[in-house]
Design a protein around this motif. Structure first.
Motif, PDB file in Angstrom:
ATOM      1  N   GLU A  51      24.021  90.800   4.016  1.00 52.65           N
ATOM      2  CA  GLU A  51      23.036  91.866   3.801  1.00 52.65           C
ATOM      3  C   GLU A  51      22.472  91.851   2.383  1.00 52.65           C
ATOM      4  O   GLU A  51      21.321  92.240   2.175  1.00 52.65           O
ATOM      5  CB  GLU A  51      23.608  93.239   4.164  1.00 52.65           C
ATOM      6  N   HIS A  52      23.255  91.398   1.409  1.00 55.07           N
ATOM      7  CA  HIS A  52      22.712  91.258   0.052  1.00 55.07           C
ATOM      8  C   HIS A  52      21.849  89.995  -0.043  1.00 55.07           C
ATOM      9  O   HIS A  52      20.822  89.995  -0.715  1.00 55.07           O
ATOM     10  CB  HIS A  52      23.841  91.216  -0.979  1.00 55.07           C
ATOM     11  N   ARG A  54      20.005  88.651   2.306  1.00 56.53           N
ATOM     12  CA  ARG A  54      18.701  88.822   2.965  1.00 56.53           C
ATOM     13  C   ARG A  54      17.676  89.512   2.069  1.00 56.53           C
ATOM     14  O   ARG A  54      16.472  89.210   2.144  1.00 56.53           O
ATOM     15  CB  ARG A  54      18.875  89.605   4.277  1.00 56.53           C
ATOM     16  N   VAL A  55      18.139  90.449   1.213  1.00 52.86           N
ATOM     17  CA  VAL A  55      17.202  91.175   0.332  1.00 52.86           C
ATOM     18  C   VAL A  55      16.421  90.199  -0.552  1.00 52.86           C
ATOM     19  O   VAL A  55      15.254  90.432  -0.865  1.00 52.86           O
ATOM     20  CB  VAL A  55      17.973  92.192  -0.551  1.00 52.86           C
ATOM     21  N   HIS A  56      17.085  89.102  -0.930  1.00 55.70           N
ATOM     22  CA  HIS A  56      16.484  88.171  -1.892  1.00 55.70           C
ATOM     23  C   HIS A  56      16.087  86.846  -1.239  1.00 55.70           C
ATOM     24  O   HIS A  56      15.762  85.888  -1.943  1.00 55.70           O
ATOM     25  CB  HIS A  56      17.490  87.909  -3.017  1.00 55.70           C
ATOM     26  N   ALA A  57      16.126  86.782   0.074  1.00 52.14           N
ATOM     27  CA  ALA A  57      15.968  85.500   0.773  1.00 52.14           C
ATOM     28  C   ALA A  57      14.502  85.168   1.047  1.00 52.14           C
ATOM     29  O   ALA A  57      13.665  86.059   1.190  1.00 52.14           O
ATOM     30  CB  ALA A  57      16.739  85.536   2.094  1.00 52.14           C
ATOM     31  N   PRO A  58      14.198  83.880   1.154  1.00 47.29           N
ATOM     32  CA  PRO A  58      12.829  83.462   1.430  1.00 47.29           C
ATOM     33  C   PRO A  58      12.465  83.523   2.914  1.00 47.29           C
ATOM     34  O   PRO A  58      11.309  83.367   3.278  1.00 47.29           O
ATOM     35  CB  PRO A  58      12.811  82.006   0.949  1.00 47.29           C
ATOM     36  N   SER A  59      13.444  83.739   3.762  1.00 42.17           N
ATOM     37  CA  SER A  59      13.237  83.634   5.209  1.00 42.17           C
ATOM     38  C   SER A  59      14.134  84.649   5.919  1.00 42.17           C
ATOM     39  O   SER A  59      15.225  84.956   5.437  1.00 42.17           O
ATOM     40  CB  SER A  59      13.598  82.209   5.657  1.00 42.17           C
ATOM     41  N   PRO A  60      13.696  85.160   7.071  1.00 39.22           N
ATOM     42  CA  PRO A  60      14.534  86.131   7.797  1.00 39.22           C
ATOM     43  C   PRO A  60      15.761  85.516   8.459  1.00 39.22           C
ATOM     44  O   PRO A  60      16.613  86.251   8.960  1.00 39.22           O
ATOM     45  CB  PRO A  60      13.571  86.712   8.836  1.00 39.22           C
ATOM     46  N   TRP A  90      23.148  84.981  11.021  1.00 36.97           N
ATOM     47  CA  TRP A  90      23.775  85.788   9.965  1.00 36.97           C
ATOM     48  C   TRP A  90      23.672  87.278  10.289  1.00 36.97           C
ATOM     49  O   TRP A  90      23.793  88.105   9.382  1.00 36.97           O
ATOM     50  CB  TRP A  90      23.205  85.484   8.592  1.00 36.97           C
ATOM     51  N   PHE A  91      23.488  87.597  11.555  1.00 33.03           N
ATOM     52  CA  PHE A  91      23.359  88.998  11.971  1.00 33.03           C
ATOM     53  C   PHE A  91      24.616  89.545  12.653  1.00 33.03           C
ATOM     54  O   PHE A  91      24.797  90.761  12.721  1.00 33.03           O
ATOM     55  CB  PHE A  91      22.182  89.149  12.945  1.00 33.03           C
ATOM     56  N   LEU A 142      17.857  86.481  17.587  1.00 35.53           N
ATOM     57  CA  LEU A 142      17.553  87.905  17.426  1.00 35.53           C
ATOM     58  C   LEU A 142      16.088  88.130  17.066  1.00 35.53           C
ATOM     59  O   LEU A 142      15.477  89.112  17.516  1.00 35.53           O
ATOM     60  CB  LEU A 142      18.453  88.506  16.333  1.00 35.53           C
ATOM     61  N   LEU A 143      15.534  87.227  16.273  1.00 29.95           N
ATOM     62  CA  LEU A 143      14.142  87.412  15.822  1.00 29.95           C
ATOM     63  C   LEU A 143      13.148  87.379  16.979  1.00 29.95           C
ATOM     64  O   LEU A 143      12.036  87.874  16.853  1.00 29.95           O
ATOM     65  CB  LEU A 143      13.752  86.351  14.798  1.00 29.95           C
TER      66      LEU A 143
ATOM     67  N   ARG B  54      25.407  95.376  16.276  1.00 33.09           N
ATOM     68  CA  ARG B  54      24.377  94.494  16.855  1.00 33.09           C
ATOM     69  C   ARG B  54      24.904  93.659  18.015  1.00 33.09           C
ATOM     70  O   ARG B  54      24.167  93.371  18.968  1.00 33.09           O
ATOM     71  CB  ARG B  54      23.791  93.579  15.760  1.00 33.09           C
ATOM     72  N   PHE B  91      19.356  95.653   8.387  1.00 32.04           N
ATOM     73  CA  PHE B  91      19.597  94.292   7.905  1.00 32.04           C
ATOM     74  C   PHE B  91      19.884  94.204   6.410  1.00 32.04           C
ATOM     75  O   PHE B  91      20.469  93.215   5.955  1.00 32.04           O
ATOM     76  CB  PHE B  91      18.377  93.404   8.203  1.00 32.04           C
ATOM     77  N   LEU B 143      11.907  91.379  11.849  1.00 31.56           N
ATOM     78  CA  LEU B 143      11.709  90.719  13.150  1.00 31.56           C
ATOM     79  C   LEU B 143      10.355  90.046  13.247  1.00 31.56           C
ATOM     80  O   LEU B 143      10.157  89.154  14.075  1.00 31.56           O
ATOM     81  CB  LEU B 143      11.861  91.714  14.302  1.00 31.56           C
TER      82      LEU B 143
END
Lengths: 198, 198
Positions: A51-52, A54-60, A90-91, A142-143, B54, B91, B143
């Protein structure tokens, strides 16, 4: 210098990965999900946090170039190579005894959460909290709006590489899931090969 | 029986929510994100876990009908009512001091992680781990392939209701984010109204 070991189906292992080292995981048979965690080698309360990250990630979703960060937002691992089609999760939480009970298996069942706890305890770094893992090769789209988990899209010999950006204890678990298609439609957990490159 | 309090902008509060009670959160001004956590009232090591929820959820995002589960996969809260357009996040990690430092604010900044720790300590249930929160009204359209966070789509007076499925300590934080559009394009955190219905 390289060292290689076979991560036996359904088991976990934790090991030191110093800053600058590279971890390669080869999906020998193509269909095995590998749950991955990382901890600060000097403080196991600091862990790789999805979860940390994802905040700084380039992709979902996790892709080559993703820097995995800790719960203190510090860089821990970088995803540097991937020969697979790129379906990693990663969900979703690691499997645990209760997961198998919900699926109908009331006796004890090997599971990734216990694999983590046991492997970390063996290194002298016991953990009580099971962070959300990086589920390598786990096909959970999930996406696309789908909460299911499907057989991996990876092929025999596909590999990923992660570079250590700090001194870490890494734990890997070859997921024991045999009551769903997580590890392939044959529902047969398999070995994977792990190499540490210093 | 109902009791209502105003959750002041930028602050957190933790309180007991017994099984069968309902929690209503009214977004008075429409643009305020509220980070929400829940803990077993008898064991604060058992917490509401987005990654466990989830696995068993009907939808890839939190919607009416979602049952939020603990890290032991036990039902904790059910999402029973939502007058907003439905943009909530599960997320992304809670903001913390390091988040504001990365954004350029090196002095101390109010943050949801400290709000949680302080509020839980005040109830006599100190926690060290900050679980991934349920970020009510947070507009993070992951998403759609976008890792950004945008102004809430909720309107003044929009509300959500969560029903307690166990005896819980719930913590809410009116997110202090004023360096991004998380709480609206005016970047001005605001109060929300909280009602407990027994």
């Amino acid at each position: 210098m390289e060292s290689t070991f076979t991560l036996i189906a359904c088991t976990g292992r934790a090991f030191y990965l110093g800053e600058g080292a590279t971890l390669r995981i080869v999906n020998t048979f193509g269909t095995q999900v590998v749950d991955a965690w990382a901890f600060n080698a000097n403080d196991s309360a600091e862990f790789m946090s999805m979860e940390h990250t994802r905040v700084h990630a380039p992709s979902p979703i996790p892709v080559k170039g993703t820097v995995f960060r800790s719960n203190k937002r510090q860089p821990m691992l970088e995803f540097i190579h991937d020969t697979s089609p790129g379906d990693h999760d990663w969900f979703f939480a690691a499997c645990d005894q209760v997961r198998y009970e919900i699926l109908g298996h009331t006796d004890a069942h090997a599971n990734c959460s216990d694999n983590l706890k046991n492997a970390m305890a063996e290194t002298g770094n016991p953990v009580t909290h099971v962070p959300c893992p990086l589920n390598l090769f786990e096909n959970a789209p999930l996406l696309s709006g789908d909460t299911g988990i499907y057989p991996p899209t990876s092929r025999p010999g596909d590999s990923v590489e992660l570079a250590a950006l700090a001194d870490l204890i890494v734990c890997l678990s070859a997921c024991p899931q045999d009551m769903a298609d997580t590890n392939g439609s044959d529902r047969l957990p398999k070995d994977v090969e792990v190499t540490i490159i210093r």
